[in-house]
Design a protein around this motif. Structure first.
Motif, PDB file in Angstrom:
ATOM      1  N   THR A 241     -69.291  -5.308   4.303  1.00 55.86           N
ATOM      2  CA  THR A 241     -69.927  -6.507   4.833  1.00 55.86           C
ATOM      3  C   THR A 241     -70.869  -6.111   5.974  1.00 55.86           C
ATOM      4  OG1 THR A 241     -68.217  -6.877   6.494  1.00 55.86           O
ATOM      5  CG2 THR A 241     -67.853  -7.831   4.295  1.00 55.86           C
TER       6      THR A 241
ATOM      7  N   GLU B 112     -70.765  -7.052   8.960  1.00 58.44           N
ATOM      8  CA  GLU B 112     -69.929  -6.789  10.137  1.00 58.44           C
ATOM      9  C   GLU B 112     -69.319  -5.395  10.058  1.00 58.44           C
ATOM     10  OE1 GLU B 112     -69.754  -9.507   8.254  1.00 58.44           O
ATOM     11  OE2 GLU B 112     -70.653 -10.972   9.646  1.00 58.44           O
ATOM     12  N   LYS B 113     -68.845  -5.014   8.870  1.00 59.80           N
ATOM     13  CA  LYS B 113     -68.242  -3.692   8.712  1.00 59.80           C
ATOM     14  C   LYS B 113     -69.282  -2.574   8.837  1.00 59.80           C
ATOM     15  CE  LYS B 113     -63.898  -4.660   8.083  1.00 59.80           C
ATOM     16  NZ  LYS B 113     -62.870  -4.185   9.041  1.00 59.80           N
TER      17      LYS B 113
END
Length: 238
Positions: A219, A221-222
């Motif tokens: 993602t 965010e990751k």
């Protein structure tokens, strides 16, 4: 006509007797030093400078030494942090983790260009460039092994991560061989060219296949977390 000698004066003896009566004596009747008018013994030259230091003096000196040492340590640490940030900043500002690692790949190839431009008489320059290459690849490997390859395994790409990690073992072997070989030997530059061919293949595999695959599985965010983790590892060696 013979003259009669004058009698001796008793003035001095009388004064001595008078003074003796007033001088202090001890229990045995011996004169003591109290009441004498003799001058005190002169002080030795430099006695004040040889005064024994007190505990307060020692504590003050120790405190000053510790303060100076702490100040020097703080300056050294600040300089070290500044140097690390300067070394890592090109990677940090290159973008997300995959773009940053690609930028490091390109810088590594530029060092190979400089090495291949040397001659057999440039042994000192070859040694310096090799040391620079070793530092760059050590930092790069730590970023990949401790962050990116670990994320690949978590994303189900353990086999690919192990394959890339195995390549790093041969990178270390090349660096060792080049360090030990005479820098003026024709075999040395031949080893450099072989090293470049193998590491270029490793880099392109990462850039075109495996890194895009991992980035697509994560993602936003990751990916952001992985970028931060990669830069944190790089600072350890920067």
């Amino acid at each position: 006509m013979a003259t009669t000698p004058a009698p001796r004066t008793r003035t001095t003896s009388a004064k001595r007797s008078a003074n003796a009566k007033t001088e202090a004596r001890d229990d045995d009747g011996r004169f003591t030093n109290e009441g004498t008018t003799s001058a005190p013994a002169p002080k030795r030259a430099g006695s004040a400078s040889r005064k024994k230091p007190t505990r307060s003096d020692l504590n003050a000196t120790t405190g000053q030494m510790l303060a100076a040492g702490a100040a020097g340590l703080a300056v050294g640490l600040a300089a070290n942090v500044a140097r690390k940030l300067a070394v890592q900043s090109p990677t940090y500002f290159a973008g997300e983790w995959d773009e940053a690692l690609k930028a490091e790949h390109e810088l590594t190839l530029k060092v190979f260009d400089a090495i291949e431009a040397t001659t057999e008489s440039n042994t000192t320059k070859r040694s310096m460039l090799l040391a620079n290459l070793k530092h760059m690849l050590t930092k790069h490997a730590l970023e990949e092994e401790n962050a990116v390859y670990a994320a690949m395994r978590d994303a189900g790409e353990a086999e690919a991560a192990d394959h890339l990690n195995n390549d790093h073992g041969y990178v270390k072997q090349y660096l060792y061989d080049l360090t030990m070989m005479p820098k003026d030997s024709p075999a040395w530059i031949a080893k450099v060219r072989q090293f470049r061919a193998d590491i270029t293949k490793h880099m392109r595999e990462e850039e075109t296949t495996l890194f895009p695959l991992l980035k697509g599985k994560l993602t936003p965010e990751k990916n952001k977390e992985l970028t931060a983790a990669m830069n944190k590892e790089g600072l350890k060696i920067a």
